[in-house]
Design a protein around this motif. Structure first.
Motif, short mmCIF file in Angstrom:
data_model
loop_
_atom_site.label_atom_id
_atom_site.label_comp_id
_atom_site.label_asym_id
_atom_site.label_seq_id
_atom_site.Cartn_x
_atom_site.Cartn_y
_atom_site.Cartn_z
N ALA A 170 20.68 -2.00 11.35
CA ALA A 170 21.64 -1.04 11.90
C ALA A 170 20.96 0.13 12.59
O ALA A 170 21.54 0.76 13.46
CB ALA A 170 22.55 -0.51 10.79
N ASP A 171 19.72 0.42 12.21
CA ASP A 171 19.03 1.59 12.76
C ASP A 171 17.54 1.40 12.54
O ASP A 171 17.11 0.62 11.67
CB ASP A 171 19.52 2.86 12.05
N ALA A 172 16.73 2.08 13.35
CA ALA A 172 15.28 2.00 13.17
C ALA A 172 14.62 3.26 13.69
O ALA A 172 15.14 3.91 14.61
CB ALA A 172 14.71 0.78 13.91
N GLU A 173 13.50 3.60 13.08
CA GLU A 173 12.66 4.71 13.55
C GLU A 173 11.34 4.13 14.01
O GLU A 173 10.73 3.32 13.29
CB GLU A 173 12.43 5.72 12.43
N GLU A 174 10.90 4.52 15.19
CA GLU A 174 9.67 3.95 15.74
C GLU A 174 8.73 5.05 16.21
O GLU A 174 9.16 6.04 16.78
CB GLU A 174 9.99 3.01 16.90
N GLU B 67 23.67 0.15 5.14
CA GLU B 67 23.83 1.11 4.05
C GLU B 67 22.77 2.20 4.09
O GLU B 67 22.73 3.08 3.22
CB GLU B 67 23.75 0.37 2.70
N GLY B 68 21.89 2.13 5.08
CA GLY B 68 20.84 3.13 5.21
C GLY B 68 19.59 2.84 4.40
O GLY B 68 18.72 3.70 4.28
N ALA B 69 19.50 1.64 3.85
CA ALA B 69 18.33 1.28 3.04
C ALA B 69 17.27 0.62 3.92
O ALA B 69 17.58 -0.28 4.69
CB ALA B 69 18.73 0.31 1.93
N PRO B 70 16.02 1.05 3.83
CA PRO B 70 14.96 0.44 4.64
C PRO B 70 14.63 -0.95 4.12
O PRO B 70 14.51 -1.16 2.89
CB PRO B 70 13.78 1.40 4.47
N PHE B 71 14.49 -1.93 5.02
CA PHE B 71 14.16 -3.28 4.57
C PHE B 71 12.99 -3.89 5.34
O PHE B 71 12.54 -4.98 5.00
CB PHE B 71 15.38 -4.20 4.68
N GLU B 72 12.49 -3.21 6.36
CA GLU B 72 11.34 -3.71 7.12
C GLU B 72 10.43 -2.56 7.49
O GLU B 72 10.88 -1.51 7.94
CB GLU B 72 11.80 -4.41 8.41
N PHE B 73 9.12 -2.78 7.32
CA PHE B 73 8.12 -1.84 7.82
C PHE B 73 7.13 -2.67 8.63
O PHE B 73 6.52 -3.61 8.11
CB PHE B 73 7.41 -1.13 6.67
N SER B 74 7.02 -2.34 9.91
CA SER B 74 6.22 -3.16 10.83
C SER B 74 5.24 -2.32 11.61
O SER B 74 5.47 -1.14 11.89
CB SER B 74 7.13 -3.90 11.82
N GLY B 75 4.15 -2.98 11.98
CA GLY B 75 3.19 -2.39 12.90
C GLY B 75 2.86 -3.42 13.96
O GLY B 75 2.28 -4.48 13.66
N ASP B 76 3.26 -3.18 15.19
CA ASP B 76 3.09 -4.14 16.27
C ASP B 76 2.16 -3.59 17.34
O ASP B 76 2.15 -2.38 17.61
CB ASP B 76 4.44 -4.48 16.91
N LEU B 77 1.39 -4.48 17.94
CA LEU B 77 0.48 -4.11 19.03
C LEU B 77 0.86 -4.91 20.26
O LEU B 77 0.75 -6.15 20.26
CB LEU B 77 -0.98 -4.40 18.64
N ASP C 253 0.85 -1.19 0.00
CA ASP C 253 0.00 0.00 0.00
C ASP C 253 0.89 1.25 0.00
O ASP C 253 2.13 1.17 0.05
CB ASP C 253 -0.96 -0.01 1.20
N HIS C 254 0.25 2.40 -0.04
CA HIS C 254 0.99 3.66 -0.16
C HIS C 254 1.94 3.86 1.03
O HIS C 254 3.10 4.26 0.85
CB HIS C 254 0.03 4.84 -0.27
N GLN C 255 1.45 3.60 2.24
CA GLN C 255 2.27 3.81 3.43
C GLN C 255 3.49 2.90 3.42
O GLN C 255 4.60 3.33 3.76
CB GLN C 255 1.44 3.55 4.70
N THR C 256 3.31 1.64 3.02
CA THR C 256 4.42 0.69 2.98
C THR C 256 5.43 1.09 1.91
O THR C 256 6.64 1.03 2.12
CB THR C 256 3.91 -0.73 2.73
N CYS C 257 4.92 1.50 0.74
CA CYS C 257 5.83 1.95 -0.33
C CYS C 257 6.66 3.14 0.12
O CYS C 257 7.87 3.22 -0.15
CB CYS C 257 5.02 2.33 -1.57
N SER C 258 6.03 4.06 0.84
CA SER C 258 6.74 5.24 1.32
C SER C 258 7.82 4.86 2.33
O SER C 258 8.96 5.32 2.25
CB SER C 258 5.75 6.23 1.94
N ALA C 259 7.46 3.99 3.27
CA ALA C 259 8.41 3.60 4.31
C ALA C 259 9.59 2.82 3.74
O ALA C 259 10.74 3.02 4.15
CB ALA C 259 7.70 2.78 5.38
N LEU C 260 9.32 1.92 2.80
CA LEU C 260 10.37 1.06 2.25
C LEU C 260 10.99 1.63 0.97
O LEU C 260 11.85 0.97 0.36
CB LEU C 260 9.80 -0.33 1.97
N GLN C 261 10.55 2.83 0.57
CA GLN C 261 11.09 3.50 -0.62
C GLN C 261 10.93 2.62 -1.86
O GLN C 261 11.87 2.40 -2.64
CB GLN C 261 12.56 3.89 -0.40
N LEU C 262 9.72 2.09 -2.02
CA LEU C 262 9.41 1.22 -3.14
C LEU C 262 8.60 1.96 -4.20
O LEU C 262 7.93 2.95 -3.90
CB LEU C 262 8.61 0.01 -2.66
#
Length: 261
Positions: A175-179, A213-223, A109-118
Motif C-alpha cells: 500500500a505504501d513504500a519509503e525509498e 495496515e501500515g505494517a512493514p513486510f519488505e526491506f529491499s536494497g536494489d542496484l 541484521d540490525h538494519q533489517t530488524c529496524s526497517a521491518l520492526q522485528l
C-alpha cells in the motif's frame, strides 16, 4: 557555424532515436553514408557521434563486423506507481527476465530488524536476484521478508513479481513504500553480474514496503544500472517533500511511492 551545424545534427539524431526512426540495436551506416544522408562533413559527424557515445546513446564496435549501433533506451523506474518489474518492463516494450542468485533463511541484521520492526535475532527470508530487460542485466535485487509472516515462501516460484506472489498466496498487498535513492559505484562482483565496468555508477534504492495496515513486510536494497535506468515520479499535492536539512554532504528527498519486487 560548424558548432551550430553539429548541435542541429545532434538534436535531429536524438529526435530520431526518441521517435524510433533510429531503433535500439540498429546499426548506423558508415561515416560516409551518414555524412551524405545528413548533409554534413565527416568531421562534424564524428563530433556528434562522439558526444552520443559519451552520453551512452550509441556504441562503436571495432572490427569488420562492427560499426556504430544505437543503444537501448533507458528503462523508466516509476516511483509513484504500484507495479512489479515484469509489468513495467512489458509496458515499455521489453522482455522481462529474472535469474535467482540465492535464497535462504537468515537472522536479520540490525538494519533489517529496524526497517521491518522485528525483534533482535528474528528470521527473515532472504532473496537475491538479477533482473533482465531484453536479456541484458538491469538490476541486482536483494529483498528480505519476515519469515514467520510468509511460511513456505522459499518453496514457491521466485522468478516473477514477488508482490503478485505475496498477494496470491498470503493476501498481502503493498500500500505504501519509503525509498532512499543514492548513486554508488559498482564493486568487482556487482560489475561482473551487471555487465558493467568496475566503478560504473549504479542507482542504489533502499526500500521499506508497508501493507494496508501500515505494517512493514519488505526491506529491499536494489542496484540499478545508471546507464540503463531513468527515475521518474508523479507528484500530487505534498507527495514529494524536500528536506533541506543536510545529512553530511547529502540533501534528502523523501518520496512516497512504490517499488518493484
Amino acid at each position: 557555424m560548424e558548432q551550430a551545424v553539429a548541435e542541429n545534427l545532434q538534436r535531429r539524431m536524438l529526435a530520431e532515436m526518441g521517435s524510433g526512426t533510429l531503433a535500439p540495436g540498429s546499426r548506423l551506416g558508415s561515416e560516409r553514408e551518414l555524412a551524405e544522408h545528413y548533409g554534413v562533413s565527416r568531421a562534424t559527424l564524428r563530433q556528434v557521434l562522439a558526444a552520443l557515445q559519451e552520453a551512452g546513446l550509441v556504441r562503436r564496435v571495432p572490427g569488420r563486423g562492427g560499426g556504430t549501433f544505437v543503444n537501448h533506451a533507458k528503462v523508466e523506474r516509476d516511483l509513484s506507481r504500484i507495479a512489479g518489474v515484469p509489468a513495467y518492463l512489458a509496458r515499455q516494450g521489453y522482455v522481462a527476465g529474472t535469474r535467482v542468485l540465492s535464497t535462504g533463511m537468515t537472522v536479520a541484521d540490525h538494519q533489517t530488524c529496524s526497517a521491518l520492526q522485528l525483534k533482535p535475532d528474528s528470521l527473515v527470508v532472504d532473496i537475491r536476484r538479477i533482473r533482465l530487460a531484453d536479456g541484458t542485466p538491469i538490476s541486482l535485487d536483494h529483498a528480505r521478508f519476515p519469515a514467520d509472516r510468509f511460511p513456505g515462501l522459499l518453496e514457491m516460484p521466485l522468478g516473477g513479481s514477488l508482490y503478485e506472489l505475496l498477494e496470491q498466496e498470503f493476501d498481502t498487498t503493498p500500500a505504501d513504500a519509503e525509498e532512499l535513492i543514492e548513486v554508488v559505484h559498482a564493486t568487482d562482483d556487482e560489475a561482473a553480474l551487471l555487465s558493467v565496468e568496475t566503478g560504473a555508477p549504479l542507482l542504489s534504492i533502499s526500500r521499506t514496503t508497508y501493507d494496508s495496515e501500515g505494517a512493514p513486510f519488505e526491506f529491499s536494497g536494489d542496484l540499478f544500472r545508471a546507464d540503463r535506468t531513468r527515475i521518474i515520479t508523479r507528484i500530487a499535492g505534498r507527495g514529494l517533500r524536500g528536506n533541506s536539512r543536510r545529512n553530511g554532504e547529502f540533501v534528502e528527498l523523501s518520496v512516497t511511492g512504490l517499488g518493484q519486487a
